[in-house]
Design a protein around this motif. Structure first.
Motif, PDB file in Angstrom:
ATOM      1  N   SER A 288       5.659   1.815   5.712  1.00  0.00           N
ATOM      2  CA  SER A 288       5.793   3.235   5.392  1.00  0.00           C
ATOM      3  C   SER A 288       5.773   4.115   6.641  1.00  0.00           C
ATOM      4  CB  SER A 288       4.640   3.636   4.462  1.00  0.00           C
ATOM      5  OG  SER A 288       4.418   5.024   4.535  1.00  0.00           O
ATOM      6  N   TYR A 289       6.645   5.124   6.649  1.00  0.00           N
ATOM      7  CA  TYR A 289       6.681   6.107   7.735  1.00  0.00           C
ATOM      8  C   TYR A 289       6.217   7.462   7.214  1.00  0.00           C
ATOM      9  CZ  TYR A 289       8.912   2.464  10.338  1.00  0.00           C
ATOM     10  OH  TYR A 289       9.151   1.272  10.978  1.00  0.00           O
ATOM     11  N   THR A 290       5.337   7.409   6.199  1.00  0.00           N
ATOM     12  CA  THR A 290       4.900   8.631   5.524  1.00  0.00           C
ATOM     13  C   THR A 290       3.390   8.560   5.284  1.00  0.00           C
ATOM     14  OG1 THR A 290       5.230   7.551   3.402  1.00  0.00           O
ATOM     15  CG2 THR A 290       7.106   8.759   4.276  1.00  0.00           C
ATOM     16  N   ASN A 291       2.905   9.400   4.377  1.00  0.00           N
ATOM     17  CA  ASN A 291       1.492   9.330   3.995  1.00  0.00           C
ATOM     18  C   ASN A 291       1.325   8.708   2.608  1.00  0.00           C
ATOM     19  OD1 ASN A 291       2.559  11.473   2.621  1.00  0.00           O
ATOM     20  ND2 ASN A 291       0.790  12.810   2.852  1.00  0.00           N
ATOM     21  N   PHE A 292       2.142   7.700   2.308  1.00  0.00           N
ATOM     22  CA  PHE A 292       1.975   6.926   1.064  1.00  0.00           C
ATOM     23  C   PHE A 292       2.605   5.552   1.266  1.00  0.00           C
ATOM     24  CE2 PHE A 292       5.780   9.527   0.807  1.00  0.00           C
ATOM     25  CZ  PHE A 292       6.749   8.607   0.478  1.00  0.00           C
ATOM     26  N   VAL A 293       2.174   4.606   0.432  1.00  0.00           N
ATOM     27  CA  VAL A 293       2.679   3.238   0.548  1.00  0.00           C
ATOM     28  C   VAL A 293       3.061   2.750  -0.851  1.00  0.00           C
ATOM     29  CG1 VAL A 293       2.087   0.850   1.177  1.00  0.00           C
ATOM     30  CG2 VAL A 293       1.268   2.743   2.594  1.00  0.00           C
ATOM     31  N   LEU A 294       4.207   2.086  -0.943  1.00  0.00           N
ATOM     32  CA  LEU A 294       4.708   1.550  -2.218  1.00  0.00           C
ATOM     33  C   LEU A 294       4.669   0.028  -2.182  1.00  0.00           C
ATOM     34  CD1 LEU A 294       6.180   2.530  -4.912  1.00  0.00           C
ATOM     35  CD2 LEU A 294       8.304   1.940  -3.744  1.00  0.00           C
ATOM     36  N   PHE A 295       4.093  -0.569  -3.219  1.00  0.00           N
ATOM     37  CA  PHE A 295       4.055  -2.046  -3.262  1.00  0.00           C
ATOM     38  C   PHE A 295       4.164  -2.540  -4.701  1.00  0.00           C
ATOM     39  CE2 PHE A 295      -0.370  -2.412  -4.719  1.00  0.00           C
ATOM     40  CZ  PHE A 295      -0.908  -1.195  -4.330  1.00  0.00           C
ATOM     41  N   PRO A 296       4.784  -3.729  -4.879  1.00  0.00           N
ATOM     42  CA  PRO A 296       4.931  -4.273  -6.225  1.00  0.00           C
ATOM     43  C   PRO A 296       3.600  -4.770  -6.770  1.00  0.00           C
ATOM     44  CG  PRO A 296       6.205  -5.568  -4.617  1.00  0.00           C
ATOM     45  CD  PRO A 296       5.406  -4.580  -3.848  1.00  0.00           C
ATOM     46  N   ILE A 297       3.399  -4.643  -8.074  1.00  0.00           N
ATOM     47  CA  ILE A 297       2.160  -5.093  -8.712  1.00  0.00           C
ATOM     48  C   ILE A 297       2.511  -6.094  -9.817  1.00  0.00           C
ATOM     49  CG2 ILE A 297       0.705  -3.094  -8.175  1.00  0.00           C
ATOM     50  CD1 ILE A 297       1.607  -1.812 -10.777  1.00  0.00           C
ATOM     51  N   VAL A 328       0.564   4.584  -3.587  1.00  0.00           N
ATOM     52  CA  VAL A 328      -0.742   5.165  -3.272  1.00  0.00           C
ATOM     53  C   VAL A 328      -0.592   6.081  -2.059  1.00  0.00           C
ATOM     54  CG1 VAL A 328      -1.423   3.087  -1.936  1.00  0.00           C
ATOM     55  CG2 VAL A 328      -3.177   4.671  -2.736  1.00  0.00           C
ATOM     56  N   SER A 329      -1.096   7.301  -2.200  1.00  0.00           N
ATOM     57  CA  SER A 329      -1.073   8.236  -1.064  1.00  0.00           C
ATOM     58  C   SER A 329      -2.185   7.859  -0.096  1.00  0.00           C
ATOM     59  CB  SER A 329      -1.295   9.662  -1.541  1.00  0.00           C
ATOM     60  OG  SER A 329      -0.362  10.003  -2.534  1.00  0.00           O
ATOM     61  N   ILE A 330      -1.995   8.184   1.169  1.00  0.00           N
ATOM     62  CA  ILE A 330      -3.031   7.908   2.175  1.00  0.00           C
ATOM     63  C   ILE A 330      -4.023   9.069   2.172  1.00  0.00           C
ATOM     64  CG2 ILE A 330      -3.504   7.411   4.600  1.00  0.00           C
ATOM     65  CD1 ILE A 330      -1.821   5.252   3.157  1.00  0.00           C
ATOM     66  N   GLY A 331      -5.248   8.774   1.746  1.00  0.00           N
ATOM     67  CA  GLY A 331      -6.314   9.782   1.770  1.00  0.00           C
ATOM     68  C   GLY A 331      -7.177   9.583   3.003  1.00  0.00           C
TER      69      GLY A 331
END
Ligand code: PLP
Length: 347
Positions: A288-297, A328-331
């Motif tokens: 991710s190049y942002t403040n969130f990460v996407l992953f398969p569940i 999930v956003s990066i907190g």
């Protein structure tokens, strides 16, 4: 469409949310400089803020290397994404974008009668620029690019996108949503704003909601050719929705390089912690190049939302290419620890 998003039922009784990691907000904002600016400017809130807004526009124009008539302000970039969609698609036509992408502009376009031509992302989740160019036809009124992209967090390479925008904008306007560009640490990409000086018909959207930590204060802008902005202004006036205090908050946060640098650093640290723990648990995320990460569940998205919310953690889930994913956003580091704890308790 290859993306479907899940929401919990309206009557769902949620416990207290301890980590809100569902809207890609900045956990450190708003900067103290912006808070002070709001407090000091509120006494003048009986007045319309046209002059003050033009002062802010001058400041932004200088930063972007364009003249003031290239900038339109709004209460958040959503306002401008929607205005552009409304005006561009009033008489129909089609919009080309990546799939998945951020859907706000596309949704409004569809609501007023446009056809969406989704183009699947490549294997590394960047925009398939070749396929997007091939998808343009005589009815295409706009191409929408989100870089870095949401919900994937992936980037499209700067030079590739510059070439694409440069060529394609001769035929049809290209809208580049750069909501997360300031968070793209170490990314091989860049803003497309330099194309405006070359008279290219591109529209660049930026927001104060992410790096500046002002999602609830609501400031954003688009940079575009003056003739394009005149076309929008004729139908729905830009800048009218922005409040007196927001203008001063935006101006202060633009100057607050320390806050921006700190956000970038803390976001990177918390994201690195998340990566390490997703690795340990065997989750394969999209870099991710942002403040969130996407992953398969491995469980349905709705089930994940229910289980996480029960532990006080708010995240988002999507079905992408018929599989469930968690975004999930990066907190803060503490919030990421709470998220990691809740996720590891699932399996
Ligand atoms: N563009 C993208 C890609 C986003 O993710 C968001 C919000 O999450 C927005 C635009 C809109 O943000 P705002 O209206 O707060 O500027």
């Amino acid at each position: 469409p290859m993306v479907r998003e899940h929401f919990l039922p309206a009557d769902f009784k949620a416990p207290k949310i301890i980590a809100k990691l569902s809207a890609n907000e900045n956990p450190y904002g708003p900067p103290m400089s912006a808070q002070k600016a709001v407090a000091e400017s509120v006494k003048n809130g009986n007045r319309y803020a046209w002059k003050e807004m033009y002062d802010l526009i001058d400041k932004i124009a200088k930063k972007e290397g364009v003249t003031a008539d290239h900038i339109m302000m709004g209460p958040g970039s959503s306002d401008l994404l929607e205005k552009v969609a409304l005006v561009t698609f009033m008489k129909g036509g089609n919009i080309v974008s990546a799939d998945p992408c951020y859907m706000s502009l596309v949704s409004v376009a569809k609501s007023v009668g446009a056809t969406w031509k989704p183009v699947p992302c490549t294997a590394d989740w960047s925009h398939d620029l070749k396929a997007m160019e091939a998808a343009i036809d005589k009815d295409t009124k706009l191409v929408y690019v989100c870089n870095p992209n949401n919900p994937t967090g992936a980037i499209t390479k700067g030079q590739d996108l510059l070439d694409f925008c440069s060529r394609v904008s001769e035929k049809v306007p290209v809208f580049v949503d750069e909501a997360y560009i300031e968070l793209a640490v170490g990314a091989d990409t860049q803003s497309m704003v330099s194309l405006l000086a070359q008279k290219k018909n591109v529209i660049i959207a930026r927001t104060f909601s992410k790096i500046m930590g002002m999602a609830g204060i609501r400031v954003g802008y688009i940079a575009a050719q003056p003739e394009f902005l005149e076309g929008i202004n004729k139908i729905t006036r830009g800048g009218m929705g922005i409040s007196y205090t927001s203008i001063f908050a935006a101006s202060a946060s633009l100057d607050d390089k320390d806050f921006q640098g700190n956000t970038r650093k803390l976001n990177h640290e918390a994201k690195t912690y998340l990566y390490e723990n997703l690795d340990k648990m065997g989750y394969k995320y999209i870099p991710s190049y942002t403040n969130f990460v996407l992953f398969p569940i491995s469980i349905p998205g709705k089930e994940l939302l229910g289980k996480m919310t029960a532990k006080g953690i708010a995240v988002r889930s999507f079905d992408i290419q018929s599989k469930p994913w968690c975004r999930v956003s990066i907190g803060t580091m503490d919030e990421m620890k709470a998220f990691v704890g809740a996720l590891s308790a699932l399996s």
